[in-house]
Design an enzyme around this catalytic site. Structure first.
Site, PDB file in Angstrom:
ATOM      1  N   HIS A  94       0.609  -1.217   0.102  1.00  0.00           N
ATOM      2  CA  HIS A  94      -0.140   0.014   0.423  1.00  0.00           C
ATOM      3  C   HIS A  94       1.040   1.646  -0.232  1.00  0.00           C
ATOM      4  O   HIS A  94       1.054   2.475  -1.032  1.00  0.00           O
ATOM      5  CB  HIS A  94      -0.748  -0.037   1.252  1.00  0.00           C
ATOM      6  CG  HIS A  94      -1.642   1.228   1.133  1.00  0.00           C
ATOM      7  ND1 HIS A  94      -2.935   1.667   0.743  1.00  0.00           N
ATOM      8  CD2 HIS A  94      -1.590   2.588   1.912  1.00  0.00           C
ATOM      9  CE1 HIS A  94      -3.297   2.625   0.994  1.00  0.00           C
ATOM     10  NE2 HIS A  94      -1.704   2.926   1.912  1.00  0.00           N
ATOM     11  N   GLU A  95       2.041   1.196   1.181  1.00  0.00           N
ATOM     12  CA  GLU A  95       2.776   1.947   0.670  1.00  0.00           C
ATOM     13  C   GLU A  95       3.591   2.565  -0.453  1.00  0.00           C
ATOM     14  O   GLU A  95       3.560   3.682  -0.853  1.00  0.00           O
ATOM     15  CB  GLU A  95       3.871   2.145   1.724  1.00  0.00           C
ATOM     16  CG  GLU A  95       3.301   2.088   3.304  1.00  0.00           C
ATOM     17  CD  GLU A  95       2.375   3.493   3.621  1.00  0.00           C
ATOM     18  OE1 GLU A  95       2.417   4.513   3.142  1.00  0.00           O
ATOM     19  OE2 GLU A  95       1.156   2.867   4.213  1.00  0.00           O
ATOM     20  N   HIS A  98       1.536   4.837  -2.869  1.00  0.00           N
ATOM     21  CA  HIS A  98       1.579   6.103  -3.297  1.00  0.00           C
ATOM     22  C   HIS A  98       2.905   6.333  -3.503  1.00  0.00           C
ATOM     23  O   HIS A  98       3.417   7.683  -4.509  1.00  0.00           O
ATOM     24  CB  HIS A  98       1.802   6.317  -1.398  1.00  0.00           C
ATOM     25  CG  HIS A  98       0.232   6.536  -0.709  1.00  0.00           C
ATOM     26  ND1 HIS A  98      -0.479   6.678  -0.883  1.00  0.00           N
ATOM     27  CD2 HIS A  98       0.370   6.112   1.149  1.00  0.00           C
ATOM     28  CE1 HIS A  98      -1.673   6.886   0.200  1.00  0.00           C
ATOM     29  NE2 HIS A  98      -1.227   6.123   0.787  1.00  0.00           N
ATOM     30  N   HIS A 102       3.096   8.619  -7.006  1.00  0.00           N
ATOM     31  CA  HIS A 102       3.639  10.450  -6.672  1.00  0.00           C
ATOM     32  C   HIS A 102       5.258   9.900  -7.769  1.00  0.00           C
ATOM     33  O   HIS A 102       4.859  10.477  -8.824  1.00  0.00           O
ATOM     34  CB  HIS A 102       5.055  10.048  -5.780  1.00  0.00           C
ATOM     35  CG  HIS A 102       5.406  11.213  -5.663  1.00  0.00           C
ATOM     36  ND1 HIS A 102       7.101  11.321  -4.490  1.00  0.00           N
ATOM     37  CD2 HIS A 102       5.444  12.715  -6.447  1.00  0.00           C
ATOM     38  CE1 HIS A 102       7.517  12.611  -4.498  1.00  0.00           C
ATOM     39  NE2 HIS A 102       6.639  13.404  -5.442  1.00  0.00           N
TER      40      HIS A 102
END
Length: 222
Positions: A94-95, A98, A102
């Site tokens: 999940h991280e 991100h 980006h």
């Protein structure tokens, strides 16, 4: 009525916090068929998406995982970094979702980054402006405080698609790249959905609080 909604939203926020901790704990006991640790899954996901230069760092604490867009670093809590569980790889991927957002300039993430400095300031001064405005009858001051608070609510609402999109990216990549089997999707969904619920509950609570401030402000102006 507005106070009943506030109580319900607050209760939902508390329940969501317990839910995410309980779900993470439950699925942290289930090892993945791939045998990947959170770090290994995150590293593979980053490398397979051309993000070789994005490092992964372990951090102390539980559920302290986050992606740092300023330094372009994925930081994973120690249980997530080292463990080989469904919870660990779900949170880790999940991280990384991100980080991919980006890289691809995902619109909602870009918007969140742009307004973050404003939100950081507004969230700190809004409560004091609102309180001072109502205590001293300075409605102009209270209005500025409510506007500042509204900015923080907008930030939280923008955060929702950012979080859901990161989870969807993570789940799709975990399946397509063989991090998990089909029968493990349920556990991944449970972990990611419980985490998303905390953002929904927080946004709902802030939105209802904003409506309360607006109603108080308009009533005092009449």
């Amino acid at each position: 009525m507005i106070y009943i909604l506030l109580i319900l939203a607050f209760a939902l926020t508390i329940w969501a916090q317990f839910k995410v901790k309980g779900t993470f704990k439950k699925w942290s006991t289930v090892e993945t068929s791939s045998g990947l640790t959170g770090y290994q899954a995150a590293r593979r996901m980053l490398d397979n998406n051309g993000l070789h230069d994005v490092p992964i760092e372990p951090v102390a604490g539980a559920l302290t995982d986050h992606y740092d867009p300023i330094n372009r670093v994925v930081r994973l809590s120690e249980p997530v970094y080292y463990e080989r569980s469904i919870s660990a790889i779900s949170v880790a991927c999940h991280e990384v979702g991100h980080a991919i957002q980006h890289q691809q300039s995902y619109p909602f993430l870009v918007a969140r980054h742009k307004i973050f400095p404003i939100v950081n300031f507004a969230s700190g001064v809004a409560p004091f402006l609102i309180l001072a405005g109502f205590l001293f009858g300075a409605f102009g001051l209270a209005q500025i405080g409510v506007i500042f608070f509204a900015v923080t609510v907008i930030f939280q609402l923008i955060t929702l698609p950012v979080e859901f999109n990161a989870s969807n990216r993570a789940r799709d990549i975990m399946i397509s790249e063989g991090f998990i089997r089909t029968d493990e999707e349920r556990g991944v969904a449970k972990v990611l959905n419980s985490a998303a619920l905390t953002y929904v509950a927080a946004a709902l609570l802030s939105l209802i609080e904003l409506i309360r401030f607006v109603l108080i402000f308009t009533q005092n102006r009449e």
